[in-house]
Write a protein that holds these residues in place. Sequence first.
Motif, mmCIF file in Angstrom:
data_model
loop_
_atom_site.group_PDB
_atom_site.id
_atom_site.type_symbol
_atom_site.label_atom_id
_atom_site.label_comp_id
_atom_site.label_asym_id
_atom_site.label_seq_id
_atom_site.Cartn_x
_atom_site.Cartn_y
_atom_site.Cartn_z
ATOM 1 N N GLU A 183 0.843 -1.197 0.000
ATOM 2 C CA GLU A 183 0.000 0.000 0.000
ATOM 3 C C GLU A 183 0.877 1.244 0.000
ATOM 4 O O GLU A 183 1.827 1.337 0.753
ATOM 5 N N ASN A 184 0.555 2.178 -0.874
ATOM 6 C CA ASN A 184 1.235 3.473 -0.901
ATOM 7 C C ASN A 184 0.239 4.524 -0.458
ATOM 8 O O ASN A 184 -0.891 4.541 -0.929
ATOM 9 N N SER B 185 5.216 -1.623 12.969
ATOM 10 C CA SER B 185 3.961 -2.272 12.608
ATOM 11 C C SER B 185 2.812 -1.306 12.818
ATOM 12 O O SER B 185 2.786 -0.576 13.812
ATOM 13 N N VAL B 186 1.870 -1.309 11.872
ATOM 14 C CA VAL B 186 0.679 -0.466 11.987
ATOM 15 C C VAL B 186 -0.552 -1.305 11.699
ATOM 16 O O VAL B 186 -0.486 -2.318 11.003
ATOM 17 N N SER B 187 -1.661 -0.872 12.273
ATOM 18 C CA SER B 187 -2.940 -1.523 12.037
ATOM 19 C C SER B 187 -3.830 -0.587 11.242
ATOM 20 O O SER B 187 -3.642 0.632 11.254
ATOM 21 N N ARG B 188 -4.789 -1.163 10.582
ATOM 22 C CA ARG B 188 -5.757 -0.362 9.828
ATOM 23 C C ARG B 188 -6.400 0.654 10.768
ATOM 24 O O ARG B 188 -6.838 0.304 11.862
ATOM 25 N N VAL C 123 -4.652 8.211 7.923
ATOM 26 C CA VAL C 123 -4.669 6.926 8.617
ATOM 27 C C VAL C 123 -4.278 5.785 7.689
ATOM 28 O O VAL C 123 -4.392 5.886 6.468
ATOM 29 N N SER C 124 -3.844 4.701 8.286
ATOM 30 C CA SER C 124 -3.454 3.523 7.519
ATOM 31 C C SER C 124 -4.707 2.796 7.043
ATOM 32 O O SER C 124 -5.577 2.459 7.834
ATOM 33 N N PRO C 125 -4.772 2.508 5.739
ATOM 34 C CA PRO C 125 -5.922 1.769 5.228
ATOM 35 C C PRO C 125 -5.771 0.248 5.386
ATOM 36 O O PRO C 125 -6.712 -0.493 5.141
ATOM 37 N N SER D 70 5.029 4.299 2.401
ATOM 38 C CA SER D 70 4.808 2.980 1.799
ATOM 39 C C SER D 70 4.670 1.961 2.919
ATOM 40 O O SER D 70 5.458 1.966 3.865
ATOM 41 N N ILE D 71 3.688 1.080 2.790
ATOM 42 C CA ILE D 71 3.429 0.044 3.796
ATOM 43 C C ILE D 71 3.497 -1.319 3.112
ATOM 44 O O ILE D 71 2.969 -1.492 2.028
ATOM 45 N N GLU D 72 4.171 -2.280 3.774
ATOM 46 C CA GLU D 72 4.216 -3.661 3.255
ATOM 47 C C GLU D 72 3.226 -4.511 3.989
ATOM 48 O O GLU D 72 2.987 -4.359 5.162
#
Length: 137
Positions: free
Chosen positions: A69-70, A89-92, A109-111, A135-137
Amino acid sequence: MIKTYNVAVNGICYEVEVEEVTKSNKVKSMDPIDKNNKINEQVKSKIENSNTNVKSNDKVDKMDNNSKENIFSPMPGVVNKINVSKNQSVSRGDILLILEAMKMENEIVSPVDGVIKDIHISEKSTVNSGELLISIE
Protein backbone atom coordinates in the motif's frame (compact mmCIF):
# COMPACT_ATOMS: atom_id res chain seq x y z
CA MET A 1 -28.87 32.95 -19.75
CA ILE A 2 -26.56 30.04 -20.56
CA LYS A 3 -23.30 29.61 -18.66
CA THR A 4 -20.46 27.23 -19.53
CA TYR A 5 -18.62 25.28 -16.85
CA ASN A 6 -15.84 22.68 -16.83
CA VAL A 7 -16.75 19.69 -14.68
CA ALA A 8 -14.35 16.87 -13.77
CA VAL A 9 -15.91 13.43 -13.23
CA ASN A 10 -13.67 10.46 -12.44
CA GLY A 11 -10.65 12.34 -13.79
CA ILE A 12 -12.34 13.25 -17.09
CA CYS A 13 -13.05 16.91 -17.78
CA TYR A 14 -16.35 17.82 -19.45
CA GLU A 15 -17.53 21.19 -20.72
CA VAL A 16 -21.13 21.67 -19.55
CA GLU A 17 -23.59 24.36 -20.58
CA VAL A 18 -26.17 25.25 -17.94
CA GLU A 19 -29.21 27.44 -18.51
CA GLU A 20 -30.46 29.58 -15.65
CA VAL A 21 -34.09 28.74 -14.94
CA THR A 22 -36.59 31.45 -14.06
CA LYS A 23 -40.32 31.20 -13.45
CA SER A 24 -41.00 32.06 -17.09
CA ASN A 25 -38.71 29.48 -18.71
CA LYS A 26 -38.92 26.29 -16.64
CA VAL A 27 -37.28 23.29 -18.24
CA LYS A 28 -39.56 20.59 -19.57
CA SER A 29 -38.99 17.10 -18.25
CA MET A 30 -36.81 15.01 -20.56
CA ASP A 31 -36.38 11.30 -20.81
CA PRO A 32 -32.63 10.68 -20.32
CA ILE A 33 -32.88 7.45 -22.33
CA ASP A 34 -34.57 9.09 -25.35
CA LYS A 35 -32.14 8.40 -28.22
CA ASN A 36 -33.67 11.16 -30.35
CA ASN A 37 -33.07 13.80 -27.69
CA LYS A 38 -30.83 16.53 -29.15
CA ILE A 39 -29.23 17.31 -25.77
CA ASN A 40 -28.34 13.66 -25.13
CA GLU A 41 -26.69 13.47 -28.56
CA GLN A 42 -24.68 16.63 -27.84
CA VAL A 43 -23.51 15.24 -24.49
CA LYS A 44 -22.63 11.90 -26.07
CA SER A 45 -20.65 13.70 -28.78
CA LYS A 46 -18.75 15.78 -26.18
CA ILE A 47 -17.88 12.66 -24.17
CA GLU A 48 -16.65 10.76 -27.22
CA ASN A 49 -14.55 13.72 -28.40
CA SER A 50 -13.22 14.80 -25.01
CA ASN A 51 -9.48 15.02 -24.41
CA THR A 52 -8.41 13.54 -21.10
CA ASN A 53 -5.18 15.17 -20.04
CA VAL A 54 -4.01 13.62 -16.79
CA LYS A 55 -0.96 15.29 -15.29
CA SER A 56 1.59 12.97 -13.79
CA ASN A 57 3.43 13.62 -10.55
CA ASP A 58 7.08 12.46 -10.81
CA LYS A 59 7.06 11.26 -7.21
CA VAL A 60 4.05 9.03 -7.93
CA ASP A 61 5.66 7.62 -11.09
CA LYS A 62 8.77 6.56 -9.14
CA MET A 63 6.85 4.65 -6.46
CA ASP A 64 7.77 1.11 -5.52
CA ASN A 65 5.25 -1.22 -7.14
CA ASN A 66 6.17 -4.10 -4.77
CA SER A 67 4.61 -2.23 -1.88
CA LYS A 68 1.35 -3.52 -0.44
CA GLU A 69 0.00 0.00 0.00
CA ASN A 70 1.24 3.47 -0.90
CA ILE A 71 -0.21 6.44 0.97
CA PHE A 72 -0.54 9.61 -1.10
CA SER A 73 -1.37 13.12 0.01
CA PRO A 74 -5.07 13.82 -0.57
CA MET A 75 -4.39 17.58 -0.72
CA PRO A 76 -1.55 20.09 -0.67
CA GLY A 77 -0.38 21.00 2.82
CA VAL A 78 2.34 20.87 5.49
CA VAL A 79 3.27 17.72 7.39
CA ASN A 80 2.87 18.75 11.04
CA LYS A 81 3.69 15.44 12.70
CA ILE A 82 4.73 11.95 11.63
CA ASN A 83 3.44 9.37 14.12
CA VAL A 84 5.26 6.32 12.70
CA SER A 85 8.80 5.24 11.91
CA LYS A 86 10.37 2.87 9.41
CA ASN A 87 9.83 -0.86 10.17
CA GLN A 88 7.05 -0.05 12.67
CA SER A 89 3.96 -2.27 12.61
CA VAL A 90 0.68 -0.47 11.99
CA SER A 91 -2.94 -1.52 12.04
CA ARG A 92 -5.76 -0.36 9.83
CA GLY A 93 -7.00 2.99 11.18
CA ASP A 94 -3.77 3.96 12.94
CA ILE A 95 -2.88 7.64 12.50
CA LEU A 96 0.24 7.78 10.32
CA LEU A 97 0.68 11.54 10.19
CA ILE A 98 -1.02 14.90 10.62
CA LEU A 99 -1.30 17.03 7.48
CA GLU A 100 -2.23 20.69 7.87
CA ALA A 101 -4.16 22.17 4.97
CA MET A 102 -6.08 25.46 4.99
CA LYS A 103 -5.56 25.81 8.77
CA MET A 104 -7.17 22.40 9.37
CA GLU A 105 -5.34 19.38 10.78
CA ASN A 106 -6.12 16.23 8.81
CA GLU A 107 -5.31 12.78 10.15
CA ILE A 108 -3.89 10.49 7.49
CA VAL A 109 -4.67 6.93 8.62
CA SER A 110 -3.45 3.52 7.52
CA PRO A 111 -5.92 1.77 5.23
CA VAL A 112 -4.28 -1.63 5.92
CA ASP A 113 -2.42 -3.66 8.53
CA GLY A 114 1.29 -3.86 7.78
CA VAL A 115 4.80 -2.60 8.40
CA ILE A 116 6.09 0.85 7.43
CA LYS A 117 8.45 0.19 4.53
CA ASP A 118 9.46 3.78 3.78
CA ILE A 119 8.64 7.35 4.80
CA HIS A 120 9.06 9.66 1.82
CA ILE A 121 8.52 12.99 3.60
CA SER A 122 9.71 14.74 6.76
CA GLU A 123 8.00 16.83 9.42
CA LYS A 124 7.34 20.47 8.44
CA SER A 125 7.77 19.62 4.75
CA THR A 126 5.31 20.94 2.19
CA VAL A 127 3.57 18.32 0.04
CA ASN A 128 1.47 18.49 -3.09
CA SER A 129 -1.77 16.68 -3.77
CA GLY A 130 -0.98 13.13 -4.96
CA GLU A 131 2.55 13.14 -3.54
CA LEU A 132 3.77 9.81 -2.14
CA LEU A 133 3.97 10.03 1.68
CA ILE A 134 4.42 6.54 3.12
CA SER A 135 4.81 2.98 1.80
CA ILE A 136 3.43 0.04 3.80
CA GLU A 137 4.22 -3.66 3.26
